[in-house]
Scaffold this active site. Structure first.
Site: not given
Length: 721
Positions: A493, A656, A691
């Site tokens: 990430y 999203d 998302h």
């Protein structure tokens, strides 16, 4: 997993892997849908930048051209994935593993306990209320009744102090937009109240339970609902029984349309504390006023800049407690007496240190009546400490192992709190913590068909490009030989001050059962080592994150876990950017790539929905130096024609509205056009999903099965290549 030769595959039957003969199969190179290349060119600081797929920024709901392209891409992807013989067995195993009871950490209000529970394969978790913390309780809200496909989910929620009413957000198809409803907790009756166009900011009831504060946005045009910038929020107070048009405006800042607000009421009903953010950075402004002031009374300023984080924890009489990074990159607790503020003296100078900073990162703090519970992250592992209200250490709170603890919330008057504990090989169990004795008691432990004794996790440290020491946790089946041939999933990430600590994942468990390795490095840009670690991976230093990730791949290869053909990378959102950047910078290093819901066009991200919140993280094209840095790594702009890219499946969703799907559309079209090698470049575009939050269990299982099948085929796991 032992490598297999020639014309065989491995299929999962129940919990065993068996060899099945197949005929020799050779596939032809994929033919992708036509994607029109436009002649759009933008000029930034004297630099011309082509953007041939600008037309893909149009909403799939309103653009026939975009909708047709999406449909054509999904047909190709579906045919490819459904043609992988192992996929069905992988989905079957995922479904079996996913089918176990999962509970959230309970909250206690007025003698009632509220928690979420999923029986196993329910698309959405169900909200329960119980009279005891370990009781079965009764169903309060079952979102599975809201839609046949499970795509309408329960969002944020808050019960009134007397536990008579519950206000909750309802989200459709994974969108960030929520509609707030109110129900009577004792009867389950729905009240007529309905508040639209909310996104973030939560719900804060008044003490008597007759109404609550909430944040809402202006109603967007119908055709721009999932594309337009989310700006100009305002805090309103809603009186139960009134229509939304009658709600009272409490605070707004039309001069700063991109700022966002959160309001908190102190547990003793003395203060309203307003925290203002201008981005996703934790640094914020702080204002306050007395609860008994009129709704339109002004807020008094405490902190009027964005230099530090000051997160309100609670108060003891006139002293307000805050979690802060002021002079403390790993964070500390301070207090401020608002009844004796000295004019002409800096607010920061008037703050008293309560809990000092340590080497470990202070992740979260809860203020109780006679103690402070502080949760730390020490080399990515949770530690919890109790302190007296003046900061005197009391004792460590024991955890059941090495992993991640979460929870510890509650009202200041509570004598117990609750937390969860998990690791890469153990699903989350729920514990009650007696604050008087410091004793923890297990109240809920899931039973999952996964033998954790067969698997292990190991933490190690490797060196990044510039010499920085980076931690990594590697998990796999015990006894695997380091032969350089293990199929390995590298997940990352690296951004927004977010820490990746160990947690149980059915997806990871299945991958490890398949013989795979899961490796998770803690890259700069995250919050694992405090604000300094975050700052080292943002704006002009963002390349450090990609260097850390690439160095993790090199380390896995040097340690003989894997090799390039057997190494896959995966990440979502900011992690999707990470995968996209690593893919375009080092296409020779990976066997397969899975960028999900990624920020991939770094020159235009700030023009859509929540994108403006990320400016402090990434920088913008408005600044010449930041523009050059963005252009240097923007995945969409660094796709090079004639390059042999590894097998890639780009994942996104049509609803999203946080990272709009145009990022994935443009990147995927560019990658397909540029591909010079035989590896597939697929687009997996989910419908009625967003998302990630609120995604139904069925869609999660299907998506994971598609991902693991894609890796199985392209890492050569079935043919022993």
């Amino acid at each position: 997993m032992e490598c297999l030769r020639n014309a065989v595959i491995v299929a999962m039957v129940a919990s065993s892997w068996v060899v099945v003969d197949i005929s020799n199969a050779k596939e032809s190179r994929l033919v992708y849908p036509d994607a029109r290349r436009g002649d759009q060119v933008d000029t930034f600081h004297g630099v011309d930048v082509p953007d041939p797929y600008r037309w893909m920024e149009e909403d799939v709901r309103t653009s026939e051209e975009v909708a047709d392209w999406v449909a054509a891409e999904n047909i190709i992807t579906r045919k490819y994935l459904d043609g992988i013989p192992e996929r069905g067995a992988i989905e079957e195993r995922l479904t079996k593993l996913w089918n176990f009871e999962r509970f959230s950490v309970p909250t206690k209000t007025a003698g009632k306990y509220f928690f979420l529970k999923n029986d196993g394969l329910q698309n959405q978790a169900v909200l329960y209320v119980a009279d005891t913390d370990d009781g079965a309780g009764r169903v309060l809200i079952d979102p599975n009744q809201w839609s046949e496909d499970g795509t309408i989910s329960l969002g944020f929620m808050a019960e009134s102090d007397d536990a008579k009413h519950l206000a909750y957000g309802r989200k459709d198809a994974g969108s960030d937009w929520s509609t707030i409803y109110v129900m009577d907790i004792s009867t389950g009756e729905q009240l007529p109240d309905k508040l639209e166009w909310t996104r973030w900011g939560g719900i804060q009831w008044n003490a008597v339970g007759t109404g609550f504060f909430y944040t809402r946005y202006p109603e967007p045009k119908a055709e721009e609902q999932h594309q337009a910038l989310a700006i100009n929020p305002a805090i309103y107070f809603h009186q139960l029984g009134d229509s939304q048009s009658e709600d009272t405006l409490v605070y707004k800042r039309p001069d700063e349309p991109t700022w966002s607000f959160e309001i908190r009421r102190s547990d003793d009903n003395q203060f309203l504390v307003l925290m203002i953010s201008r981005s996703t950075d934790p640094q914020n402004q702080v204002f306050f006023r007395r609860v008994n002031d009129s709704l339109d009374a002004p807020f008094r300023p405490l902190v009027e800049d964005f230099e530090n984080q000051f997160w309100f924890l609670g108060n003891v009489d006139e002293q307000l407690y805050f979690l802060t990074d002021l002079e403390a990159p790993t964070k500390r607790v301070v207090a401020l007496d608002v009844d004796s503020l000295e004019g002409g003296k800096s607010i920061r100078e008037q703050m008293t240190e309560i809990v000092p900073a340590t080497e470990a990162t202070l992740e979260g703090v809860t203020l109780f009546e006679d103690q402070i519970v502080a949760k730390y992250l020490k080399d990515v592992v949770s530690q919890v400490m109790a302190f007296e209200l003046d900061g005197t250490p009391m004792h460590a709170i024991g955890l059941p192992g090495i992993g991640s603890a979460d929870g510890f919330s509650g009202r200041q008057s509570d004598s117990v709190t609750f937390f969860s504990f998990t690791s890469y090989v153990a699903p989350a169990s729920i514990f009650r913590l007696d604050l008087e004795t410091g004793k923890s008691t297990l109240i809920r432990q899931p039973e999952v068909e996964f033998d954790r004794s067969l698997f292990e996790s190991r933490q190690a440290f490797y060196t990044s490009k510039d010499g920085t020491r980076v931690p990594i946790i590697v998990s796999h089946r015990k006894g695997l030989e380091h032969n350089g041939q293990l199929p390995t999933l590298l997940y990352g990430y690296g951004g927004f001050d977010i820490s990746l600590s160990p947690y149980f994942s059915v997806a990871y468990a299945t991958w490890m059962e398949m013989g795979g390795v899961v490796a998770v490095p803690n890259l700069r840009g995250g919050g694992e080592y405090g604000e300094a670690w975050h700052q080292a991976g943002k704006k002009l230093k963002k390349q450090n994150v990609f260097d850390d990730f690439i160095a993790a791949a090199d380390w896995l290869i040097s340690e003989k876990y894997t090799s390039m053909p057997k190494l896959a990378i995966m990440g979502g959102s900011n992690g999707g950017l990470l995968v996209g950047a690593a893919l375009t910078q080092r296409p020779d290093l990976f066997g397969a790539c899975l960028p999900a819901v990624g920020v991939l066009d770094m020159l235009r991200y700030q023009n859509f929905t929540a994108g403006h919140f990320w400016r402090d993280e990434y920088g913008t094209v408005d600044d010449p130096d930041e523009f050059r840095a963005l252009l240097a790594y923007s995945p969409y702009h660094n796709v090079r024609p004639g390059t042999e890219y590894p097998a890639t499946m780009i994942l996104t969703a049509d609803t999203d509205d946080r990272v709009v799907p145009m990022h994935s559309f443009k990147f995927g079209a560019a990658l397909q056009s540029a591909q010079a090698g035989p590896a597939p470049i697929l687009m997996r575009i989910e419908t009625r999903a967003g998302h990630g939050a609120g995604t139904p269990t069925t869609k999660k299982i299907e998506e994971t099965a598609d991902c693991w099948a894609f890796l199985w085929k392209n890492l050569g796991m079935s043919a022993g290549e």
